[in-house]
Design an enzyme around this catalytic site. Sequence first.
Site, mmCIF file in Angstrom:
data_model
loop_
_atom_site.group_PDB
_atom_site.id
_atom_site.type_symbol
_atom_site.label_atom_id
_atom_site.label_comp_id
_atom_site.label_asym_id
_atom_site.label_seq_id
_atom_site.Cartn_x
_atom_site.Cartn_y
_atom_site.Cartn_z
ATOM 1 N N MET A 79 0.820 -1.212 0.000
ATOM 2 C CA MET A 79 0.000 0.000 0.000
ATOM 3 C C MET A 79 0.859 1.268 0.000
ATOM 4 O O MET A 79 2.069 1.219 0.229
ATOM 5 C CB MET A 79 -0.938 0.005 1.205
ATOM 6 C CG MET A 79 -1.943 -1.143 1.205
ATOM 7 S SD MET A 79 -3.043 -1.120 2.637
ATOM 8 C CE MET A 79 -4.034 0.337 2.291
ATOM 9 N N HIS A 80 0.219 2.385 -0.265
ATOM 10 C CA HIS A 80 0.746 3.744 -0.063
ATOM 11 C C HIS A 80 1.772 4.188 -1.105
ATOM 12 O O HIS A 80 2.100 5.368 -1.164
ATOM 13 C CB HIS A 80 1.396 3.909 1.322
ATOM 14 C CG HIS A 80 0.603 3.376 2.453
ATOM 15 N ND1 HIS A 80 -0.684 3.797 2.721
ATOM 16 C CD2 HIS A 80 0.897 2.441 3.401
ATOM 17 C CE1 HIS A 80 -1.130 3.162 3.792
ATOM 18 N NE2 HIS A 80 -0.209 2.328 4.216
ATOM 19 N N ASP A 236 -2.594 -5.047 0.511
ATOM 20 C CA ASP A 236 -2.063 -6.340 0.937
ATOM 21 C C ASP A 236 -2.701 -6.867 2.217
ATOM 22 O O ASP A 236 -3.007 -8.058 2.326
ATOM 23 C CB ASP A 236 -0.537 -6.292 1.075
ATOM 24 C CG ASP A 236 -0.033 -5.128 1.918
ATOM 25 O OD1 ASP A 236 -0.856 -4.356 2.471
ATOM 26 O OD2 ASP A 236 1.195 -4.963 2.022
#
Length: 488
Positions: A79-80, A236
């Site tokens: 992520m991110h 995830d």
Amino acid sequence: MYMGIDLGTSEVKVLLIDAQQRTVASAHAPLAISRPMPQWSEQDPADWWLATKTAIDTVVREHPLAMAALRGIGLSGQMHGTVLLDASGRVLRPAILWNDTRAGAECAELERRAPDLRHITGNLAMPGFSAPKLLWVARHEPELFARIATVLLPKDYLRYLLTGELISDMSDASGTLWLDVARRDWSDAMLEACGLRRAHMPRLVEGTAPGGMLRAALARDWGIAAPVVVAGGAGDNAASAVGMGVVAAGDSFISLGTSGVFFAASDAYRPNPAQGLHTFCHALPGQWHQMGVMLSAASCLRWVTALTHAADEAALLDEVEKAGPALRATAPLFLPYLSGERTPHNDALASGVWLGLRHDTDRASLGYSVLEGVAFGLRDSYLALRDAGGDVRTAALVGGGSRSRYWARLLASALDVPLTLNSGGQVGAALGAARLAMLAADPGLDVARVCVAPAVLEAIPPEPEWRAALLPRHERFRDLYRKVRPLF
């Protein structure tokens, strides 16, 4: 047949399952991280695509008939991360990853520009999130920022190459700080605070919904006969939850991987940003999840193993266990903040600390203190979850650290929560992505029947003697951070 693709930080995993969710094939390909400056962590998105094709090509070569019957692909990813595309769809710079902490100053700037940030997003501004990274790019690479046409998350860049579509899902988008998490839609106010508009963002779908169709050219190359739907997918941790059957309120899991995660499913939006708790959309419609995250978990064990020249992690764990219960009274305290920390401190400058080193401190004492420090960090996440109304009755333990029964007993006792060890935990995210592919390809399937929990192999209850020794040490652990924080 259904395929799950999990784009991790260290590798891409591919899992192929049949309609009964039996594993037909799996493959993986490694990835490397670039750290060109202190606090930086980057990857080239081209490497993700190469690793994905390498893993899929392995499955095609070894199981051509199964691949020919493929009906759906699900995506899971770290992520991110920020993938910046120009108007022609070309990548403008290496992706800035989740564990990159360069944007600490930009977090304060974002909170100033968007005073309703915590109300809109349900989260604190943290350097690992996407929005502060874009402010950093705007400040330090303004000419490049001006050329940005689209911002994608890592797994959604793979989707773009697989389908040609610019689409993301709710769970992954929750980690950008551009999503109104309660409304499950982009926030114009948060985008404006970063100099962006909706036109820069991918279209949003639920994780179980179709999110594009596989390109015909790729289907031909892989010998696939019929059209293949690509599901919205998930970040995830949400994908791991789907793979673990953690989909209903009260279900939870703990991941002892490079980072540590305490994940609890919820049927309502219950944020607690003040304690650094992440509140995100789940991969399933109408569901959310709460998540405490510590940036260094099993990586702390790898670090102390190398530092003390133990033969390997298993040898150090054995040495700790043989040293006996005296360590719970004599070992130093350890703050496990080797990469800064998220929950509950949101402190990018935090670092590791040992308190109580003496002449008789040995390798077993140091090893124990690291295991305990990680357990205490996860207890902090549990307390933040509980304060937000989370109801955790038991938690499945997954990740590399779950292989140690000693660490599992220590963690259960520190949390005072029963833990379970389940089958199939190591392919949770890829399995979750494949399950989302099933649901996207056949909307008539029942989510509860698809997202079943794996069999419990072993139950790990809290141990009263351990708990009695650990809880006072946890209070000292928390006090230690408060005392040394001004020194970081």
